[in-house]
Design an enzyme around this catalytic site. Structure first.
Site, PDB file in Angstrom:
ATOM      1  N   LYS A  95       0.811  -1.221   0.000  1.00 43.59           N
ATOM      2  CA  LYS A  95       0.000   0.000   0.000  1.00 43.59           C
ATOM      3  C   LYS A  95       0.849   1.279   0.000  1.00 43.59           C
ATOM      4  O   LYS A  95       0.400   2.323  -0.464  1.00 43.59           O
ATOM      5  CB  LYS A  95      -0.953   0.010   1.196  1.00 43.59           C
ATOM      6  CG  LYS A  95      -2.121  -0.962   1.042  1.00 43.59           C
ATOM      7  CD  LYS A  95      -3.107  -0.829   2.182  1.00 43.59           C
ATOM      8  CE  LYS A  95      -4.212  -1.853   2.078  1.00 43.59           C
ATOM      9  NZ  LYS A  95      -5.178  -1.764   3.175  1.00 43.59           N
ATOM     10  N   LEU A 147       4.303   3.589  20.896  1.00 40.51           N
ATOM     11  CA  LEU A 147       3.865   4.978  21.020  1.00 40.51           C
ATOM     12  C   LEU A 147       4.405   5.872  19.902  1.00 40.51           C
ATOM     13  O   LEU A 147       3.706   6.772  19.427  1.00 40.51           O
ATOM     14  CB  LEU A 147       4.268   5.521  22.397  1.00 40.51           C
ATOM     15  CG  LEU A 147       3.755   6.920  22.725  1.00 40.51           C
ATOM     16  CD1 LEU A 147       2.237   6.976  22.694  1.00 40.51           C
ATOM     17  CD2 LEU A 147       4.280   7.392  24.074  1.00 40.51           C
ATOM     18  N   GLY A 200      -4.449   1.458  17.506  1.00 40.38           N
ATOM     19  CA  GLY A 200      -3.638   1.046  16.364  1.00 40.38           C
ATOM     20  C   GLY A 200      -3.065   2.251  15.641  1.00 40.38           C
ATOM     21  O   GLY A 200      -3.603   3.368  15.764  1.00 40.38           O
TER      22      GLY A 200
HETATM   23  P1  NDP Z   1      -0.560  -3.035  10.067  1.00 46.61           P
HETATM   24  O1  NDP Z   1       0.382  -4.192  10.113  1.00 46.61           O
HETATM   25  O2  NDP Z   1      -0.231  -1.865   9.224  1.00 46.61           O
HETATM   26  O3  NDP Z   1      -0.785  -2.491  11.579  1.00 46.61           O
HETATM   27  C1  NDP Z   1      -1.044  -3.383  12.628  1.00 46.61           C
HETATM   28  C2  NDP Z   1      -1.424  -2.603  13.872  1.00 46.61           C
HETATM   29  O4  NDP Z   1      -1.825  -3.553  14.860  1.00 46.61           O
HETATM   30  C3  NDP Z   1      -0.284  -1.792  14.481  1.00 46.61           C
HETATM   31  O5  NDP Z   1      -0.800  -0.613  15.053  1.00 46.61           O
HETATM   32  C4  NDP Z   1       0.221  -2.740  15.577  1.00 46.61           C
HETATM   33  O6  NDP Z   1       0.835  -2.071  16.660  1.00 46.61           O
HETATM   34  C5  NDP Z   1      -1.072  -3.329  16.059  1.00 46.61           C
HETATM   35  N1  NDP Z   1      -0.887  -4.590  16.759  1.00 46.61           N
HETATM   36  C6  NDP Z   1      -0.472  -5.762  16.235  1.00 46.61           C
HETATM   37  N2  NDP Z   1      -0.436  -6.719  17.213  1.00 46.61           N
HETATM   38  C7  NDP Z   1      -0.824  -6.099  18.364  1.00 46.61           C
HETATM   39  C8  NDP Z   1      -0.999  -6.535  19.713  1.00 46.61           C
HETATM   40  N3  NDP Z   1      -0.767  -7.803  20.059  1.00 46.61           N
HETATM   41  N4  NDP Z   1      -1.430  -5.642  20.630  1.00 46.61           N
HETATM   42  C9  NDP Z   1      -1.701  -4.359  20.283  1.00 46.61           C
HETATM   43  N5  NDP Z   1      -1.539  -3.876  19.023  1.00 46.61           N
HETATM   44  C10 NDP Z   1      -1.112  -4.741  18.076  1.00 46.61           C
HETATM   45  O7  NDP Z   1      -1.954  -3.649   9.654  1.00 46.61           O
HETATM   46  P2  NDP Z   1      -3.178  -2.885   8.957  1.00 46.61           P
HETATM   47  O8  NDP Z   1      -3.405  -1.625   9.683  1.00 46.61           O
HETATM   48  O9  NDP Z   1      -2.989  -2.855   7.484  1.00 46.61           O
HETATM   49  O10 NDP Z   1      -4.370  -3.895   9.223  1.00 46.61           O
HETATM   50  C11 NDP Z   1      -4.948  -3.987  10.520  1.00 46.61           C
HETATM   51  C12 NDP Z   1      -6.244  -4.791  10.418  1.00 46.61           C
HETATM   52  O11 NDP Z   1      -7.169  -4.059   9.621  1.00 46.61           O
HETATM   53  C13 NDP Z   1      -6.075  -6.151   9.734  1.00 46.61           C
HETATM   54  O12 NDP Z   1      -6.788  -7.096  10.487  1.00 46.61           O
HETATM   55  C14 NDP Z   1      -6.744  -5.955   8.374  1.00 46.61           C
HETATM   56  O13 NDP Z   1      -7.321  -7.155   7.894  1.00 46.61           O
HETATM   57  C15 NDP Z   1      -7.826  -4.948   8.742  1.00 46.61           C
HETATM   58  N6  NDP Z   1      -8.303  -4.181   7.595  1.00 46.61           N
HETATM   59  C16 NDP Z   1      -9.643  -4.162   7.398  1.00 46.61           C
HETATM   60  C17 NDP Z   1     -10.163  -3.455   6.343  1.00 46.61           C
HETATM   61  C18 NDP Z   1     -11.624  -3.479   6.138  1.00 46.61           C
HETATM   62  O14 NDP Z   1     -12.070  -3.052   5.057  1.00 46.61           O
HETATM   63  N7  NDP Z   1     -12.416  -3.907   7.099  1.00 46.61           N
HETATM   64  C19 NDP Z   1      -9.317  -2.701   5.408  1.00 46.61           C
HETATM   65  C20 NDP Z   1      -7.908  -2.742   5.754  1.00 46.61           C
HETATM   66  C21 NDP Z   1      -7.435  -3.470   6.810  1.00 46.61           C
HETATM   67  P3  NDP Z   1       2.415  -1.663  16.632  1.00 46.61           P
HETATM   68  O15 NDP Z   1       2.463  -0.393  15.873  1.00 46.61           O
HETATM   69  O16 NDP Z   1       2.737  -1.528  18.058  1.00 46.61           O
HETATM   70  O17 NDP Z   1       3.120  -2.805  15.954  1.00 46.61           O
END
Ligand code: NDP
Length: 294
Positions: free
Chosen positions: A80, A168, A141
């Site tokens: 992306k 953070l 997130g």
């Molecule tokens: P990214 O990998 O870009 O971001 C993941 C986020 O999740 C980060 O903020 C990360 O925190 C956090 N995270 C991961 N594990 C944990 C944990 N154990 N505890 C707390 N925070 C955690 O993923 P995306 O943002 O691209 O996707 C996130 C979700 O959104 C996915 O499930 C995806 O399928 C869904 N999605 C849904 C869409 C829809 O149309 N409904 C469209 C796009 C995405 P940190 O920064 O600390 O690593």
């Protein structure tokens, strides 16, 4: 499209307009099923292909798709952000959140990148919260989905948005990048231990990837009882009712699942590509059909 029409197109032209969904891995992504149902219902002859792209081969893959005059497509993880450098133009949303999930070929043959994830989410939310501008929204997130959502909430002029993230520095970067784009008050909060969701957190958005691969998992939050004014949203769409949403419902919250966001971002793309408004109920049921197979 019926067989006769599709044979006519094959033998006499014009060939159908082509669209792509690229990602890695992309198996398990149900978008093609939803988009082709939408095209079919509109009587639009477009074809939509799911294409696995090796992360080391993004550049030649993109040039190939553009050279073959694909009319547009969707981009999913992990491309992306990387895809931005191959496009001629970006919409405001894409440029603010530095990510593209939707590409459209313009009449002059150039390609514009948009981010419809946040717009899709916002459309779902506004339907159940017409007074959204007045509300405080807490977003958990700071990854791609959260960035797109926070960007759109700020462009919409929501009263206050608080970003809470495990790391953070990512929350701070997200907030700083959007500073001053609207009247929205943007801030971050560290996520120390368990975040207690209270009555004044009028909308809470679970925008992390927690719950996607392990359906029983839930982010570290606790809901205080009787949260009848609170709307709890999840971006995770499979399972549709996540553990986060189940807990929220028990606490009295109104809930919003991630399927609406997925349908809406797709519907916005179909409208951009065909100029026509697709049937969102049909798109949602086609997704449910796809998930039922797995
Ligand atoms: P990214 O990998 O870009 O971001 C993941 C986020 O999740 C980060 O903020 C990360 O925190 C956090 N995270 C991961 N594990 C944990 C944990 N154990 N505890 C707390 N925070 C955690 O993923 P995306 O943002 O691209 O996707 C996130 C979700 O959104 C996915 O499930 C995806 O399928 C869904 N999605 C849904 C869409 C829809 O149309 N409904 C469209 C796009 C995405 P940190 O920064 O600390 O690593």
């Amino acid at each position: 499209m019926d067989t006769n029409t599709s044979l006519q197109a094959l033998m006499k032209g014009p060939l159908p307009p082509l669209y792509f969904c690229i990602g890695s891995p992309v198996v398990g992504n149900p978008t093609q099923h939803m988009m082709e149902k939408a095209f079919e219902q509109l009587g639009y002859p477009g074809r939509y292909l799911t294409i696995e792209v090796d992360p080391d081969e993004l550049e030649p893959s993109i040039w190939g798709l553009l050279a073959m005059h694909f009319q547009g497509g969707n981009v999913t993880a992990p491309f992306k952000q990387e895809v931005l450098s191959y496009l001629d133009e970006l919409t405001e949303s894409a440029s603010l959140c530095n990510a593209v999930n939707c590409i459209t070929r313009k009449d002059d043959g150039t390609y514009i990148g948009d981010n419809t994830d946040g717009k899709g989410f916002l459309q779902s939310l506004v339907e159940i919260a017409p007074d959204l501008e007045k509300r405080k929204v807490v977003v958990f997130g700071s990854g791609g989905a959260a960035s797109a959502i926070v960007t759109e909430l700020a462009l919409h002029g929501v009263h206050e948005v608080v970003v809470v993230n495990r790391t953070l520095t990512r929350a701070k970067t997200l907030v700083n990048n959007l500073a001053g784009i609207s009247r929205t008050t943007l801030s971050w909060e560290p996520w120390e231990g368990i975040y207690r969701i209270k009555e004044h957190d009028l909308v809470v958005v679970q925008a992390t990837s927690v719950g996607l691969f392990q359906p029983d998992d839930c982010i570290k939050v606790a809901f205080t009882p009787d949260l009848h004014n609170v709307i709890a949203c999840d971006v995770v769409f499979n399972p549709v009712e996540t553990t986060f949403l189940k807990k929220a419902k028990l606490a009295g919250c109104q809930t919003l699942d991630g399927l609406g966001m997925l349908v809406n971002q797709g519907a916005i793309a179909v409208k951009q590509w065909t100029g026509k408004e697709p049937d969102r109920a049909l798109m949602r049921s086609s997704l449910e059909e796809a998930f039922a197979v797995c």
